[in-house]
Design a protein around this motif. Structure first.
Motif, PDB file in Angstrom:
ATOM      1  N   THR A  62       0.800  -1.187   0.014  1.00 17.56           N
ATOM      2  CA  THR A  62       0.051   0.091   0.035  1.00 17.56           C
ATOM      3  C   THR A  62       0.910   1.288   0.029  1.00 17.56           C
ATOM      4  O   THR A  62       2.113   1.159   0.315  1.00 17.56           O
ATOM      5  N   SER A  63       0.401   2.314  -0.199  1.00 15.89           N
ATOM      6  CA  SER A  63       0.967   3.554  -0.360  1.00 15.89           C
ATOM      7  C   SER A  63       1.768   3.927   1.139  1.00 15.89           C
ATOM      8  O   SER A  63       2.471   4.785   1.057  1.00 15.89           O
ATOM      9  N   ASP A  64       1.145   3.391   2.063  1.00 14.00           N
ATOM     10  CA  ASP A  64       1.529   3.787   3.333  1.00 14.00           C
ATOM     11  C   ASP A  64       2.323   2.802   3.814  1.00 14.00           C
ATOM     12  O   ASP A  64       3.018   2.634   4.984  1.00 14.00           O
ATOM     13  N   GLY A  65       2.975   1.666   3.024  1.00 10.85           N
ATOM     14  CA  GLY A  65       3.963   0.711   3.375  1.00 10.85           C
ATOM     15  C   GLY A  65       3.441  -0.647   3.985  1.00 10.85           C
ATOM     16  O   GLY A  65       4.154  -1.443   4.253  1.00 10.85           O
ATOM     17  N   ARG A  66       2.074  -0.839   4.017  1.00 12.78           N
ATOM     18  CA  ARG A  66       1.732  -2.077   4.536  1.00 12.78           C
ATOM     19  C   ARG A  66       1.777  -3.263   3.343  1.00 12.78           C
ATOM     20  O   ARG A  66       1.365  -2.791   2.157  1.00 12.78           O
ATOM     21  N   ASP A  92       0.779  -2.192 -10.454  1.00 11.01           N
ATOM     22  CA  ASP A  92       1.570  -1.682 -11.722  1.00 11.01           C
ATOM     23  C   ASP A  92       2.344  -0.509 -11.195  1.00 11.01           C
ATOM     24  O   ASP A  92       3.314  -0.038 -11.720  1.00 11.01           O
ATOM     25  N   ARG A  93       1.843   0.203  -9.989  1.00  8.04           N
ATOM     26  CA  ARG A  93       2.485   1.289  -9.356  1.00  8.04           C
ATOM     27  C   ARG A  93       2.129   1.281  -7.997  1.00  8.04           C
ATOM     28  O   ARG A  93       1.171   0.603  -7.514  1.00  8.04           O
ATOM     29  N   ARG A  94       3.071   1.688  -7.075  1.00  7.40           N
ATOM     30  CA  ARG A  94       2.846   1.696  -5.669  1.00  7.40           C
ATOM     31  C   ARG A  94       1.499   2.311  -5.210  1.00  7.40           C
ATOM     32  O   ARG A  94       0.753   1.737  -4.430  1.00  7.40           O
ATOM     33  N   GLU A  95       1.106   3.184  -5.941  1.00  7.06           N
ATOM     34  CA  GLU A  95      -0.398   3.839  -5.501  1.00  7.06           C
ATOM     35  C   GLU A  95      -1.565   3.670  -6.457  1.00  7.06           C
ATOM     36  O   GLU A  95      -2.769   3.988  -6.348  1.00  7.06           O
ATOM     37  N   GLY A 124      -6.620   2.014   1.762  1.00  4.37           N
ATOM     38  CA  GLY A 124      -6.180   3.295   1.917  1.00  4.37           C
ATOM     39  C   GLY A 124      -6.307   4.231   0.686  1.00  4.37           C
ATOM     40  O   GLY A 124      -7.012   3.871  -0.423  1.00  4.37           O
ATOM     41  N   ALA A 125      -5.127   4.968   0.649  1.00 10.18           N
ATOM     42  CA  ALA A 125      -5.167   6.031  -0.626  1.00 10.18           C
ATOM     43  C   ALA A 125      -4.478   5.409  -1.550  1.00 10.18           C
ATOM     44  O   ALA A 125      -3.631   6.221  -2.321  1.00 10.18           O
ATOM     45  N   MET A 126      -5.090   4.157  -2.454  1.00 11.67           N
ATOM     46  CA  MET A 126      -4.807   3.825  -3.657  1.00 11.67           C
ATOM     47  C   MET A 126      -5.569   4.006  -4.605  1.00 11.67           C
ATOM     48  O   MET A 126      -6.949   4.001  -4.303  1.00 11.67           O
ATOM     49  N   GLU A 127      -5.161   4.185  -5.887  1.00 11.21           N
ATOM     50  CA  GLU A 127      -6.339   4.362  -7.154  1.00 11.21           C
ATOM     51  C   GLU A 127      -6.554   3.075  -7.397  1.00 11.21           C
ATOM     52  O   GLU A 127      -5.485   2.077  -7.516  1.00 11.21           O
ATOM     53  N   ILE A 128      -7.803   2.557  -7.490  1.00 12.09           N
ATOM     54  CA  ILE A 128      -8.232   1.265  -7.857  1.00 12.09           C
ATOM     55  C   ILE A 128      -9.304   1.305  -9.211  1.00 12.09           C
ATOM     56  O   ILE A 128     -10.047   2.204  -9.198  1.00 12.09           O
TER      57      ILE A 128
END
Length: 161
Positions: A62-66, A92-95, A124-128
């Motif tokens: 995840t973008s917060d590292g989990r 495909d990208r971290r976020e 969390g703050a990931m684009e899906i």
């Protein structure tokens, strides 16, 4: 002794001394697991393996590292019964995550919305992005990967976990 604290994901290494042709000593199998915080009640002195969390390359970071294992997605995509026949999650990208779905008999815009919301709530703050396809081609082995990470498997700093 394990290098990670109990409950913290760590690389699993195996040692196989039973193979006389090619013994494996501390062989990295690219799986992650967590260790229990206690030893076996049978009296053996080794640390117990609590869970096998999946392939190191098949985790979503995840973008917060989990680090999130594929098991989460298997459960999350069942939020609407019979909506998903098959799926594959691709980071495909971290976020960003692409969720590729072969629709089941109860697939609908509402099912897509509910699945997307469930993923956003947990990740969390990931684009899906959810996209439907007629088929998810299997690997040459005939198997399908539920989670495909196209980012570096160690994109997470272990101190962030």
């Amino acid at each position: 002794a394990p290098s990670a604290a109990p409950g913290e994901p760590a690389d699993l290494l195996i040692t196989d001394l039973d193979n006389r042709a090619t013994p494996f000593i501390r062989y990295a199998i690219e799986d992650l697991g967590t260790f229990a915080g206690h030893r076996c009640p049978c009296g053996r002195p080794w640390t117990l393996l609590a869970t096998v969390d999946g392939r190191a390359f098949d985790l979503v970071v995840t973008s917060d590292g989990r680090a999130v294992s594929g098991t989460f997605f298997t459960i999350a995509l069942r939020i609407v019964e019979d909506a998903v026949a098959q799926f594959q999650v691709i980071q495909d990208r971290r976020e960003h995550l692409r969720v590729v779905v072969v629709p089941g008999p109860r697939w609908s815009e509402d099912a897509s919305r509910r699945i997307g919301q469930r993923l956003r709530d947990h990740l969390g703050a990931m684009e899906i992005t959810i996209e439907t396809v007629a088929e998810i081609p299997p690997l040459p082995s005939g198997k399908r990967r539920f989670v495909v990470s196209e980012i570096a498997p160690r994109a997470v700093d272990p101190t962030e976990r």
